[in-house]
Design an enzyme around this catalytic site. Structure first.
Site, PDB file in Angstrom:
ATOM      1  CG  HIS A 127      -1.879  -1.010   1.360  1.00  0.00           C
ATOM      2  ND1 HIS A 127      -2.754  -1.086   2.423  1.00  0.00           N
ATOM      3  CD2 HIS A 127      -2.199  -2.041   0.550  1.00  0.00           C
ATOM      4  CE1 HIS A 127      -3.555  -2.126   2.261  1.00  0.00           C
ATOM      5  NE2 HIS A 127      -3.235  -2.730   1.130  1.00  0.00           N
ATOM      6  CE1 TYR A 158      -8.639   2.057   1.241  1.00  0.00           C
ATOM      7  CE2 TYR A 158      -9.054   2.240   3.597  1.00  0.00           C
ATOM      8  CZ  TYR A 158      -8.491   1.571   2.526  1.00  0.00           C
ATOM      9  OH  TYR A 158      -7.780   0.419   2.744  1.00  0.00           O
ATOM     10  CG  ASP A 206      -9.683  -0.479  -1.648  1.00  0.00           C
ATOM     11  OD1 ASP A 206     -10.840  -0.510  -2.121  1.00  0.00           O
ATOM     12  OD2 ASP A 206      -9.367  -0.992  -0.551  1.00  0.00           O
ATOM     13  CG  HIS A 208     -12.423   1.139   1.391  1.00  0.00           C
ATOM     14  ND1 HIS A 208     -13.056   1.206   2.603  1.00  0.00           N
ATOM     15  CD2 HIS A 208     -11.435   0.227   1.548  1.00  0.00           C
ATOM     16  CE1 HIS A 208     -12.458   0.398   3.462  1.00  0.00           C
ATOM     17  NE2 HIS A 208     -11.485  -0.218   2.837  1.00  0.00           N
ATOM     18  CD  GLU A 232      -8.957  -3.664  -2.700  1.00  0.00           C
ATOM     19  OE1 GLU A 232      -7.788  -3.686  -3.152  1.00  0.00           O
ATOM     20  OE2 GLU A 232      -9.221  -3.752  -1.496  1.00  0.00           O
ATOM     21  CD  GLU A 258     -11.833  -4.924   1.550  1.00  0.00           C
ATOM     22  OE1 GLU A 258     -10.931  -4.979   0.686  1.00  0.00           O
ATOM     23  OE2 GLU A 258     -11.795  -4.137   2.493  1.00  0.00           O
ATOM     24  NE  ARG A 279      -9.816  -6.689  -2.265  1.00  0.00           N
ATOM     25  CZ  ARG A 279      -8.640  -6.876  -1.654  1.00  0.00           C
ATOM     26  NH1 ARG A 279      -7.673  -7.565  -2.196  1.00  0.00           N
ATOM     27  NH2 ARG A 279      -8.428  -6.367  -0.460  1.00  0.00           N
ATOM     28  CG  HIS A 308      -9.262  -8.190   3.102  1.00  0.00           C
ATOM     29  ND1 HIS A 308      -9.761  -8.038   4.375  1.00  0.00           N
ATOM     30  CD2 HIS A 308      -9.012  -6.943   2.648  1.00  0.00           C
ATOM     31  CE1 HIS A 308      -9.819  -6.751   4.677  1.00  0.00           C
ATOM     32  NE2 HIS A 308      -9.370  -6.059   3.654  1.00  0.00           N
TER      33      HIS A 308
HETATM   34 MG    MG Z   1      -9.920  -3.093   0.201  1.00  0.00          MG
END
Ligand code: MG
Length: 400
Positions: A127, A158, A206, A208, A232, A258, A279, A308
């Site tokens: 990340h 995020y 991501d 999210h 993602e 996730e 994932r 994940h």
């Molecule tokens: Mg994620």
């Protein structure tokens, strides 16, 4: 050994890295033979521990720990109302522990029980974040120099790095973000990164599930020229019917899952080939037993795995992830956040990373242990992580 029995099942809670983890220990009638499993649902760890100690323990004592599938099935239906993050995590803790025990009995690592290695190590992604694109670029370069070839790129976590121009009067406490500003900034971010880094590094992002579905669709289309490894969670589980629209309009690879905890959430999208990477959080779906079936379903439809793997998976869960990664043909990538020194002290035998690949040791079972004395020195806390308090500019609480 024909009369091998489960003699104890208990939850151990610990937070060596400041994140509450739940690990389940299953002990047997064979002296010294026990297994460990991950049951981490960090935001509700006490509830999972109660499901293990108060319900699964009395249900499982006296049963044969080698009957993994039977125990998974009977535990799942024993509550009549099934699935959900609390019960699935509790069952996962037992399930992984039984795979660990089975491996120790056989003298084999779990990846051997799953069919043996398809690869020597599992490629991971790290990340990278930054307050602006320059800082992010530096952080991505740092990972590339360490040998990683896949990096997830975010600005300000995020929801973006920019502040909110105008909140309402009396704004409630929270982490504010503007979905429209965020969606534009992500496209600019990848324009910058591809311009500076070229197309060799595999870059990910991501969402999210933070934007409305139509905005996610537009983002996926606008990001197509930047050739992401995957985008993602562009959609929340409640909005997966929109996957079909994204698929019809662009070739940006999609990773999702996730938050999934029920097979009904993945069977449709996988069999309609609407995603590229599944994932799930393995403990959240119930452990290794359902994960190997999910991987096999994905294999039949060209869907790869990307389990994940953030800080709210225990090292036992990370080990389970990697044993699966090594053994399944349709492995895609493994999320990896690094394990602190404290985590490695509490959990001897942690997976290790070298040049962008994660490895497990060759000890029988999952190859990981817990030092309960040290674990007790890292108490958990009920304080919610700040990122779960997401709000849009008018103060509306939204999916974090
Ligand atoms: Mg994620």
């Amino acid at each position: 050994m024909s009369s091998l029995k489960i003699t104890d099942v208990r939850a151990i809670v610990t937070a060596p890295a400041g994140i509450s983890l739940v690990v389940v220990k299953v002990e047997t009638s064979e002296p010294g033979l026990y297994g460990l499993g991950c049951a981490t649902f960090t935001q509700r760890y006490l509830t999972v521990a109660a499901a293990v100690d108060d319900y699964l323990k009395p249900f499982l004592i006296g049963k044969d720990p080698r009957r993994i599938e039977e125990i998974w099935q009977s535990s799942m239906v024993s509550s009549y109302w099934r699935n959900g993050p609390v019960l699935n995590n509790a069952i996962s803790g037992v399930d992984m522990a039984l795979w660990d025990i089975q491996g120790k009995l056989a003298g084999l690592p779990v990846y051997q029980l799953l069919g043996g290695k398809c690869r020597e190590g599992a490629a991971v992604y790290r990340h990278a974040d930054g307050r602006d694109v320059e800082e992010l670029e530096d952080n991505v370069r740092c990972y590339l120099e360490q040998g990683y070839s896949h990096v997830r790129c975010q600005l300000g976590g995020y929801g973006g790095a920019k502040g909110i121009r105008n909140k309402t009067k009396n704004p409630p406490d929270g982490v504010y973000f503007d979905p429209a500003v965020y969606a534009r900034d992500v496209v600019d971010m990848f324009d910058h990164l591809r311009g500076r880094l070229g197309y060799e590094p595999e870059l990910l992002h991501d969402v999210h599930e933070r934007v409305p579905p139509i905005v996610a669709l537009r983002m996926a289309k606008e990001l197509e020229p930047y050739r992401l490894f995957f985008l993602e969670d562009p959609l929340a589980p409640e909005d997966v019917a929109w996957l079909e629209r994204i698929r019809q309009q662009c070739s940006t690879p999609i990773a999702i899952g996730e938050l999934f905890n029920n097979p009904q959430e993945w069977v449709g999208p996988i069999t309609r080939r609407e995603l590229d990477f599944i994932r799930v959080h393995i403990s959240q779906i119930g452990g290794i037993t359902p994960a190997k079936k999910l991987a096999a379903l994905g294999e039949a439809f060209g869907v790869r795995t990307a389990w994940h793997g953030p800080g709210d998976v225990s090292p036992v869960g990370h080990a389970a992830n990697v044993h699966l990664d090594l053994a399944i043909p349709n492995f895609g990538i493994q999320e990896w956040c690094g394990l602190s020194e404290q985590l490695q002290e509490v959990f001897p035998g942690c997976p290790t990373v070298e040049d962008g690949y994660v490895y497990v040791n060759d000890q029988p079972g999952l190859g990981i242990d817990i030092n309960e004395k040290l674990a007790a020195q890292h108490p958990c806390s009920n304080e919610l992580p700040r990122w779960t308090l997401a709000r849009t500019p008018d103060g509306t609480a939204v999916r974090p």
